[in-house]
Design a protein around this motif. Structure first.
Motif, PDB file in Angstrom:
ATOM      1  N   ALA A 189       0.844  -1.188   0.000  1.00 53.62           N
ATOM      2  CA  ALA A 189       0.000   0.000   0.000  1.00 53.62           C
ATOM      3  C   ALA A 189       0.888   1.251   0.000  1.00 53.62           C
ATOM      4  O   ALA A 189       1.899   1.303   0.686  1.00 53.62           O
ATOM      5  N   THR A 190       0.502   2.219  -0.776  1.00 53.59           N
ATOM      6  CA  THR A 190       1.233   3.471  -0.814  1.00 53.59           C
ATOM      7  C   THR A 190       0.619   4.407   0.209  1.00 53.59           C
ATOM      8  O   THR A 190      -0.596   4.598   0.218  1.00 53.59           O
ATOM      9  N   PRO A 191       1.429   5.006   1.065  1.00 56.50           N
ATOM     10  CA  PRO A 191       0.872   5.872   2.102  1.00 56.50           C
ATOM     11  C   PRO A 191       0.389   7.203   1.525  1.00 56.50           C
ATOM     12  O   PRO A 191       0.773   7.594   0.429  1.00 56.50           O
ATOM     13  N   ILE A 192      -0.436   7.873   2.314  1.00 56.13           N
ATOM     14  CA  ILE A 192      -0.773   9.237   1.944  1.00 56.13           C
ATOM     15  C   ILE A 192       0.444  10.103   2.270  1.00 56.13           C
ATOM     16  O   ILE A 192       1.322   9.706   3.049  1.00 56.13           O
ATOM     17  N   LEU A 193       0.502  11.272   1.678  1.00 53.57           N
ATOM     18  CA  LEU A 193       1.677  12.131   1.828  1.00 53.57           C
ATOM     19  C   LEU A 193       1.936  12.488   3.289  1.00 53.57           C
ATOM     20  O   LEU A 193       3.088  12.523   3.722  1.00 53.57           O
ATOM     21  N   ALA A 194       0.879  12.727   4.074  1.00 53.61           N
ATOM     22  CA  ALA A 194       1.060  13.089   5.483  1.00 53.61           C
ATOM     23  C   ALA A 194       1.815  12.002   6.243  1.00 53.61           C
ATOM     24  O   ALA A 194       2.741  12.297   7.009  1.00 53.61           O
ATOM     25  N   ASP A 195       1.438  10.742   6.035  1.00 50.70           N
ATOM     26  CA  ASP A 195       2.110   9.636   6.719  1.00 50.70           C
ATOM     27  C   ASP A 195       3.555   9.503   6.264  1.00 50.70           C
ATOM     28  O   ASP A 195       4.455   9.279   7.072  1.00 50.70           O
ATOM     29  N   PHE A 196       3.774   9.635   4.961  1.00 53.04           N
ATOM     30  CA  PHE A 196       5.135   9.532   4.459  1.00 53.04           C
ATOM     31  C   PHE A 196       6.009  10.654   5.014  1.00 53.04           C
ATOM     32  O   PHE A 196       7.141  10.418   5.443  1.00 53.04           O
ATOM     33  N   LEU A 197       5.508  11.890   5.014  1.00 51.33           N
ATOM     34  CA  LEU A 197       6.297  13.018   5.509  1.00 51.33           C
ATOM     35  C   LEU A 197       6.620  12.863   6.992  1.00 51.33           C
ATOM     36  O   LEU A 197       7.714  13.229   7.433  1.00 51.33           O
ATOM     37  N   ASP A 198       5.686  12.300   7.751  1.00 54.21           N
ATOM     38  CA  ASP A 198       5.937  12.062   9.173  1.00 54.21           C
ATOM     39  C   ASP A 198       7.088  11.075   9.356  1.00 54.21           C
ATOM     40  O   ASP A 198       7.999  11.308  10.161  1.00 54.21           O
ATOM     41  N   GLU A 199       7.066   9.982   8.603  1.00 55.30           N
ATOM     42  CA  GLU A 199       8.166   9.007   8.674  1.00 55.30           C
ATOM     43  C   GLU A 199       9.471   9.600   8.164  1.00 55.30           C
ATOM     44  O   GLU A 199      10.541   9.352   8.714  1.00 55.30           O
ATOM     45  N   TRP A 200       9.384  10.385   7.103  1.00 55.17           N
ATOM     46  CA  TRP A 200      10.580  11.015   6.541  1.00 55.17           C
ATOM     47  C   TRP A 200      11.208  11.958   7.565  1.00 55.17           C
ATOM     48  O   TRP A 200      12.431  11.943   7.756  1.00 55.17           O
ATOM     49  N   LEU A 201      10.386  12.753   8.240  1.00 53.79           N
ATOM     50  CA  LEU A 201      10.907  13.651   9.277  1.00 53.79           C
ATOM     51  C   LEU A 201      11.597  12.867  10.386  1.00 53.79           C
ATOM     52  O   LEU A 201      12.664  13.248  10.858  1.00 53.79           O
ATOM     53  N   TRP A 202      10.966  11.778  10.795  1.00 56.29           N
ATOM     54  CA  TRP A 202      11.539  10.965  11.861  1.00 56.29           C
ATOM     55  C   TRP A 202      12.905  10.410  11.450  1.00 56.29           C
ATOM     56  O   TRP A 202      13.811  10.296  12.264  1.00 56.29           O
ATOM     57  N   SER A 203      13.063  10.077  10.166  1.00 58.26           N
ATOM     58  CA  SER A 203      14.327   9.524   9.686  1.00 58.26           C
ATOM     59  C   SER A 203      15.428  10.566   9.581  1.00 58.26           C
ATOM     60  O   SER A 203      16.594  10.223   9.397  1.00 58.26           O
ATOM     61  N   LYS A 204      15.091  11.829   9.733  1.00 61.57           N
ATOM     62  CA  LYS A 204      16.057  12.924   9.589  1.00 61.57           C
ATOM     63  C   LYS A 204      16.594  13.407  10.930  1.00 61.57           C
ATOM     64  O   LYS A 204      16.960  14.569  11.070  1.00 61.57           O
ATOM     65  N   GLN A 205      16.685  12.535  11.895  1.00 59.30           N
ATOM     66  CA  GLN A 205      17.143  12.926  13.226  1.00 59.30           C
ATOM     67  C   GLN A 205      18.616  13.331  13.272  1.00 59.30           C
ATOM     68  O   GLN A 205      19.039  14.028  14.174  1.00 59.30           O
ATOM     69  N   GLY A 206      19.420  12.925  12.296  1.00 60.28           N
ATOM     70  CA  GLY A 206      20.842  13.226  12.302  1.00 60.28           C
ATOM     71  C   GLY A 206      21.190  14.621  11.802  1.00 60.28           C
ATOM     72  O   GLY A 206      22.350  15.003  11.794  1.00 60.28           O
ATOM     73  N   LEU A 207      20.207  15.387  11.394  1.00 63.73           N
ATOM     74  CA  LEU A 207      20.468  16.738  10.892  1.00 63.73           C
ATOM     75  C   LEU A 207      20.737  17.708  12.037  1.00 63.73           C
ATOM     76  O   LEU A 207      20.432  17.419  13.197  1.00 63.73           O
ATOM     77  N   ARG A 208      21.276  18.863  11.691  1.00 64.14           N
ATOM     78  CA  ARG A 208      21.426  19.900  12.708  1.00 64.14           C
ATOM     79  C   ARG A 208      20.048  20.245  13.249  1.00 64.14           C
ATOM     80  O   ARG A 208      19.062  20.217  12.504  1.00 64.14           O
ATOM     81  N   PRO A 209      19.953  20.586  14.513  1.00 65.56           N
ATOM     82  CA  PRO A 209      18.642  20.888  15.103  1.00 65.56           C
ATOM     83  C   PRO A 209      17.893  22.005  14.373  1.00 65.56           C
ATOM     84  O   PRO A 209      16.670  21.924  14.199  1.00 65.56           O
ATOM     85  N   SER A 210      18.598  23.013  13.904  1.00 67.37           N
ATOM     86  CA  SER A 210      17.915  24.112  13.210  1.00 67.37           C
ATOM     87  C   SER A 210      17.350  23.656  11.862  1.00 67.37           C
ATOM     88  O   SER A 210      16.257  24.076  11.466  1.00 67.37           O
TER      89      SER A 210
END
Length: 148
Positions: free
Chosen positions: A47-68
């Motif tokens: 199943a392909t997620p809706i954009l909101a769900d994908f963006l939420d997971e994508w944000l979570w995967s970006k924890q290694g970025l600078r805080p700003s």
């Protein structure tokens, strides 16, 4: 009745939730196809997620970025992208949806520079979806955020 995934296509002129079987020339509900595949022991297509769900997971995967940087991504996603585009299925998102969203919802509220940053965030997220195999092409690449 046996269906091949490759012979099933979404019929744009028909109601959502139905697939067109090109070999048989008939409409079949997606639920029926799922039931038939379960009976045959086939795996369901992912199943392909809706954009909101994908963006939420994508944000979570970006924890290694600078805080700003992470905070800016989160603002772009939560304040603009999810409310405006979040309900659209990831595979159904088009550059026209993105352009219409920018014109109607974002451009009147923010500066051109901010619009470009929001677009860069969406483009980066959708590029990640392409790498993960969730979509074939990045629709944000055909859209110019803030340039006219």
């Amino acid at each position: 009745m046996v269906f091949n995934y490759s012979s099933l296509t979404r019929d744009a002129d028909r109601r959502r939730g139905f697939l067109h079987c090109s070999g048989k020339g008939q409409l079949v509900s997606e639920a029926t196809v799922t039931q038939l595949h379960r009976r045959e022991g086939r795996r369901e297509p992912p199943a392909t997620p809706i954009l909101a769900d994908f963006l939420d997971e994508w944000l979570w995967s970006k924890q290694g970025l600078r805080p700003s940087t992470h905070a800016a991504y989160e603002i772009h996603v939560r304040r603009f992208l999810v409310p405006g585009l979040g309900r659209i299925n990831l595979q159904e998102l088009t550059h026209r949806d993105i352009s219409a969203f920018y014109r109607a919802s974002v451009a009147p509220k923010v500066s051109v520079a901010t619009l470009r940053r929001i677009h860069a965030t969406l483009r980066a997220a959708l590029s990640s979806a392409v790498r993960e195999g969730l979509i074939v092409r990045n629709p944000a690449l055909r859209t110019c955020g803030g340039s006219g």
